[in-house]
Design a protein around this motif. Sequence first.
Motif, PDB file in Angstrom:
ATOM      1  N   SER A   1       2.109   3.211  -5.306  1.00  0.00           N
ATOM      2  CA  SER A   1       2.576   1.843  -5.528  1.00  0.00           C
ATOM      3  C   SER A   1       1.516   0.838  -5.079  1.00  0.00           C
ATOM      4  O   SER A   1       0.887   1.014  -4.037  1.00  0.00           O
ATOM      5  CB  SER A   1       3.866   1.573  -4.747  1.00  0.00           C
ATOM      6  N   ASP A   2       1.353  -0.209  -5.833  1.00  0.00           N
ATOM      7  CA  ASP A   2       0.492  -1.329  -5.455  1.00  0.00           C
ATOM      8  C   ASP A   2       1.374  -2.495  -5.037  1.00  0.00           C
ATOM      9  O   ASP A   2       2.560  -2.558  -5.399  1.00  0.00           O
ATOM     10  CB  ASP A   2      -0.388  -1.745  -6.632  1.00  0.00           C
ATOM     11  N   PRO A   3       0.828  -3.453  -4.285  1.00  0.00           N
ATOM     12  CA  PRO A   3       1.599  -4.657  -3.971  1.00  0.00           C
ATOM     13  C   PRO A   3       1.999  -5.369  -5.257  1.00  0.00           C
ATOM     14  O   PRO A   3       1.238  -5.348  -6.237  1.00  0.00           O
ATOM     15  CB  PRO A   3       0.611  -5.498  -3.154  1.00  0.00           C
ATOM     16  N   PRO A   4       3.180  -6.002  -5.285  1.00  0.00           N
ATOM     17  CA  PRO A   4       4.118  -6.158  -4.167  1.00  0.00           C
ATOM     18  C   PRO A   4       5.141  -5.027  -4.031  1.00  0.00           C
ATOM     19  O   PRO A   4       5.879  -4.979  -3.065  1.00  0.00           O
ATOM     20  CB  PRO A   4       4.817  -7.472  -4.510  1.00  0.00           C
ATOM     21  N   ALA A   5       5.202  -4.122  -5.007  1.00  0.00           N
ATOM     22  CA  ALA A   5       6.221  -3.067  -4.962  1.00  0.00           C
ATOM     23  C   ALA A   5       6.026  -2.144  -3.767  1.00  0.00           C
ATOM     24  O   ALA A   5       6.995  -1.584  -3.238  1.00  0.00           O
ATOM     25  CB  ALA A   5       6.193  -2.265  -6.257  1.00  0.00           C
ATOM     26  N   HIS A   6       4.787  -1.987  -3.339  1.00  0.00           N
ATOM     27  CA  HIS A   6       4.489  -1.037  -2.275  1.00  0.00           C
ATOM     28  C   HIS A   6       5.294  -1.307  -1.009  1.00  0.00           C
ATOM     29  O   HIS A   6       5.828  -0.386  -0.389  1.00  0.00           O
ATOM     30  CB  HIS A   6       2.998  -1.064  -1.948  1.00  0.00           C
TER      31      HIS A   6
END
Length: 416
Positions: free
Chosen positions: A101-106
Amino acid sequence: MTEPTRSTRHAPVKSLPTAWARDYDLYDPAYLENPAAVWDGMRGQCPVAHTERRGGGYLLSRHQDITAVALDPATFSSRAGEVTGPVPEPGRELSLPPVTSDPPAHAADRRLLMPLFTKPAVARYEQLTRDTAAELIAGFGERTLIDGAGEYARDIPVVVTSRMLGLPPQDQARFHTWTVRMLKDGAEDHKVRAEAVRAIRDYLTDLVRSGSLAGSDGVIGHLLARQPDDPTLSHERIVGMSFLMLIAGIDTTWSALGSILWHLATHQEHRAAIAADPGSVPAAVDEFLRLYAPVTIGRIVTAPASIGETRVCPGDRIVLPWAAANHDPDVCDRPGEFIADRPRNRHLAFGVGIHRCLGAHLAHMELRVSLTEWLRRIPDFALAPGAVVEWTGGNTRGPKALPLVIHRATHTGTGG
């Protein structure tokens, strides 16, 4: 502790092969056997190496470059962590939140799992780890020749991770087989990898959809309980998080433990000193993690960027060997030596930045307990005469098999 010695018996690479800078190979036999020597040579000659083979990529060797990439998730995406094989098109990756996951989901993905990986939460599995270690050693019987990787290191994280997920105990053998096929065999045979991925996903999907683990205290039960309050927590997302736990919790820990046993089997002065002082085990584990950090992870470039003097483009793969950062003499004094009480041991075995390993406390506990129980019962052992140890490559490095001779005069059995 005794005077530290080199962790490897191989001399540093003074001159890299001409082709390495433009055609590196993560499965080159010399690299698999002694990657630290190759990284030493790279830093002075080609700190960023490139290849088109095995899916292509850029291999880094300097601490400053590795950390810069890891701390810039906007430019270097975590959506696909494989270090070989074709770089998947966006949306076609193996989803393993929060690692992919990458930001913002991370942040939301990580927050869901964090309560399960605090030190107090991990402590619940310490007795299970200890009991599993004792049972495995007891299973050696009176044999004096055993495989420290296949008969000990690999089984402990299978048991612990399966319990954490809340999976049926009778399925542990299948998890072991799938993990080997995906991460070891599948690293070079992508058809084998795809088959293993499909088998794991199908199994976890059926398990999650059945709801049979609802109300249990494992990871899957924990996530199912939060579905009513989080409409984004789909079955697919739970499967992805569970898949990550199954793979990351097993392969990395067994590789680290296998490397530790290999080191002690080939450095008798370190083995004797640690066995005589059980209180030194936690610090020794950190030093082993620094020396033999098993994980190499991939990042995908999202925008034109520079790494040192090397320009990279969107879609390129960047390969980060955490152990290379740990061996950089610019940040670590005498990096190739084992120093059990090394001060300020800020190694990157668990990564750095937003993706620093969520299971770091769990892995450290498993390694500490497994090593303590081994040395309490088997304080004297060595590599079998004539044994040639082969190492796995790709995302995780560890001994494939570890033929060890147990010296029975000091083998204390089950230890009570």
